[in-house]
Design a protein around this motif. Sequence first.
Motif, PDB file in Angstrom:
ATOM      1  N   GLN A  21       0.811  -1.153  -0.274  1.00 27.79           N
ATOM      2  CA  GLN A  21      -0.385  -0.052   0.087  1.00 27.79           C
ATOM      3  C   GLN A  21       1.054   1.203  -0.630  1.00 27.79           C
ATOM      4  O   GLN A  21       0.268   2.278  -1.019  1.00 27.79           O
ATOM      5  N   VAL A  22       1.851   1.101   0.674  1.00 27.52           N
ATOM      6  CA  VAL A  22       2.991   2.119   0.696  1.00 27.52           C
ATOM      7  C   VAL A  22       3.460   3.038  -0.372  1.00 27.52           C
ATOM      8  O   VAL A  22       3.699   3.438  -1.323  1.00 27.52           O
ATOM      9  N   GLY A  23       3.774   1.793  -1.528  1.00 26.59           N
ATOM     10  CA  GLY A  23       4.012   1.492  -2.462  1.00 26.59           C
ATOM     11  C   GLY A  23       3.542   2.082  -3.368  1.00 26.59           C
ATOM     12  O   GLY A  23       3.644   3.131  -4.198  1.00 26.59           O
ATOM     13  N   ALA A  24       2.206   1.674  -3.513  1.00 27.48           N
ATOM     14  CA  ALA A  24       1.063   2.372  -4.360  1.00 27.48           C
ATOM     15  C   ALA A  24       1.220   3.828  -3.914  1.00 27.48           C
ATOM     16  O   ALA A  24       0.810   5.192  -5.106  1.00 27.48           O
ATOM     17  N   ASP A  25       0.920   4.283  -3.225  1.00 25.02           N
ATOM     18  CA  ASP A  25       0.506   5.708  -1.988  1.00 25.02           C
ATOM     19  C   ASP A  25       1.618   6.411  -2.782  1.00 25.02           C
ATOM     20  O   ASP A  25       1.296   7.997  -3.197  1.00 25.02           O
ATOM     21  N   GLN A  26       2.971   6.148  -2.393  1.00 17.95           N
ATOM     22  CA  GLN A  26       3.979   7.021  -2.635  1.00 17.95           C
ATOM     23  C   GLN A  26       3.683   7.282  -4.637  1.00 17.95           C
ATOM     24  O   GLN A  26       3.764   8.478  -4.828  1.00 17.95           O
ATOM     25  N   LYS A  27       4.099   6.578  -5.227  1.00 20.02           N
ATOM     26  CA  LYS A  27       4.120   6.781  -7.000  1.00 20.02           C
ATOM     27  C   LYS A  27       2.817   8.251  -6.994  1.00 20.02           C
ATOM     28  O   LYS A  27       2.783   8.593  -7.962  1.00 20.02           O
ATOM     29  N   GLN A  28       0.987   8.186  -6.129  1.00 20.93           N
ATOM     30  CA  GLN A  28       0.253   8.433  -6.777  1.00 20.93           C
ATOM     31  C   GLN A  28       0.697  10.442  -5.813  1.00 20.93           C
ATOM     32  O   GLN A  28       0.253  11.391  -6.487  1.00 20.93           O
ATOM     33  N   ILE A  29       1.813  10.439  -4.845  1.00 19.52           N
ATOM     34  CA  ILE A  29       1.966  11.666  -4.067  1.00 19.52           C
ATOM     35  C   ILE A  29       2.939  12.542  -4.423  1.00 19.52           C
ATOM     36  O   ILE A  29       2.653  13.405  -4.783  1.00 19.52           O
ATOM     37  N   LEU A  30       3.721  10.943  -5.734  1.00 19.88           N
ATOM     38  CA  LEU A  30       5.094  12.142  -6.370  1.00 19.88           C
ATOM     39  C   LEU A  30       3.932  12.730  -8.210  1.00 19.88           C
ATOM     40  O   LEU A  30       4.591  13.905  -8.419  1.00 19.88           O
ATOM     41  N   ALA A  31       3.162  12.361  -8.435  1.00 21.75           N
ATOM     42  CA  ALA A  31       2.226  12.984  -9.532  1.00 21.75           C
ATOM     43  C   ALA A  31       1.811  13.672  -8.703  1.00 21.75           C
ATOM     44  O   ALA A  31       1.740  14.909  -9.830  1.00 21.75           O
ATOM     45  N   THR A  32       1.177  13.587  -7.834  1.00 20.53           N
ATOM     46  CA  THR A  32       0.161  14.711  -7.095  1.00 20.53           C
ATOM     47  C   THR A  32       1.595  16.131  -7.077  1.00 20.53           C
ATOM     48  O   THR A  32       1.063  17.285  -7.381  1.00 20.53           O
ATOM     49  N   LEU A  33       2.240  15.918  -6.735  1.00 27.16           N
ATOM     50  CA  LEU A  33       3.230  16.761  -6.110  1.00 27.16           C
ATOM     51  C   LEU A  33       3.966  17.653  -7.674  1.00 27.16           C
ATOM     52  O   LEU A  33       4.477  18.772  -7.591  1.00 27.16           O
ATOM     53  N   GLY A  34       3.877  16.779  -8.653  1.00 25.14           N
ATOM     54  CA  GLY A  34       3.720  16.957  -9.939  1.00 25.14           C
ATOM     55  C   GLY A  34       5.659  17.351 -10.233  1.00 25.14           C
ATOM     56  O   GLY A  34       6.356  17.612 -10.560  1.00 25.14           O
ATOM     57  N   GLY A  35       5.967  16.341  -9.534  1.00 21.78           N
ATOM     58  CA  GLY A  35       7.994  16.091  -9.719  1.00 21.78           C
ATOM     59  C   GLY A  35       8.155  15.026  -8.772  1.00 21.78           C
ATOM     60  O   GLY A  35       7.334  14.275  -8.259  1.00 21.78           O
ATOM     61  N   SER A  36       9.444  15.220  -8.899  1.00 20.00           N
ATOM     62  CA  SER A  36      10.221  14.456  -8.268  1.00 20.00           C
ATOM     63  C   SER A  36      10.880  14.004  -6.569  1.00 20.00           C
ATOM     64  O   SER A  36      11.929  15.144  -6.370  1.00 20.00           O
TER      65      SER A  36
END
Length: 413
Positions: A264-279
Amino acid sequence: MTTPSAKSPAECALLLSQASGCALGETRGLTCLEPRDPAQLAAVLKKARQENTPLLPIGSGSQLAWCRPDVFNTQGFTPIPISLIQLSGIIEQIPGEGTITAQAGTPWRDLISAVAPSGERLPADLPAAETSTLGGVLGSGRSGPDRMKYGPLRHHVLGMQVMLSDGTLAKSGGRQVKNVTGFDLHRLYTGSRGTLAIILEASLRLMAEPQREWGFSLPVADCAEGFVKALGVKQAMPRLTWLVLTRVESKVLLRGGLAGCASQVGADQKQILATLGGSPESFDLEANRQRRDATEAGSEALFAWDIQSPLRQCSTLLGELEAQLPASTNLWVDCSAGRVLVGLDGNDPARVRPSWAESIAGRAALIRPLRVRADLHADLSPSDPSTWTTRLTQGLDPAGVLGAAASCTGRQS
């Protein structure tokens, strides 16, 4: 409240100690009473009631400057500090059962150590754990930034044993989740700053240690912009564990983290990075340290003012603050609760009413001083005898033994 004679607090403490048989100690430079058991505490309370002498429960004393500033009042009579550090120890903790019961004087760090071997953790990640006690944490109503996921600490208090101002023992709740009954008075005592009763022991619900943690740190232009980003991340990912803004030496960072099962943390991590618009700079392997650093940065001992704002107003409030504060003034923002901590600046705002107080008051913000004189604290948190909290204090403690300076306690966390 004044005493019939002109005895100093230290002299009154000595008399109460002799009458009750409890020891005298020193905490934060203050002479305090240290009862060794509930019988001695009851004797102190009864004698204080007879002598019309106010008492001040202080735990380890680490929260005195912001929690009960009346202890530093140099005009009039100062309440006599009383500490339960001698009443320390874990009463019950069965590994894997998800609860722990301990005496009020037990250091918070001892509780952390006790539950760790069974893969459990306490329901609040708090700064300055090494100097805090269970009773002090509950009495001051503290919660950490992980309240975003777990809620405030008071929601995880299963039961308490307390002593009322006349020396009467009282219990509420229980030691296990399934046997908690009656009114949730223990949640009322949590955050009362020792003005309703003295906490003797408490039972807490525990959380499972997460399989994985992940944290991020993203530089932003200012706190106002950072808070807007924080709301976007929060809306996109409600499973966030913590989310804070920090401004230190003009550098502003939006920091947050996830905790839970690895997938779950791995999936949520990708969503947060996409929301922030960067890495953003990621500390995947050091997420625990990053969380601790962000938590410790929000210690009340490091700041002068505590502001509570509705989330919808917080970005505008931060913009107004940043426009008026020197760039060197540190800020810490809990993005889940709309809580803003403001540090000291060159004008030493802890000694005067800050110039920005009036402008942000229009944002429905509550301002609470953390390290100031008692008279300024009372000025910013005036007492209203008609409020239910004041009536409750007077009802439980009509003699004013514990609530003599309750008007100085400010809002509850």
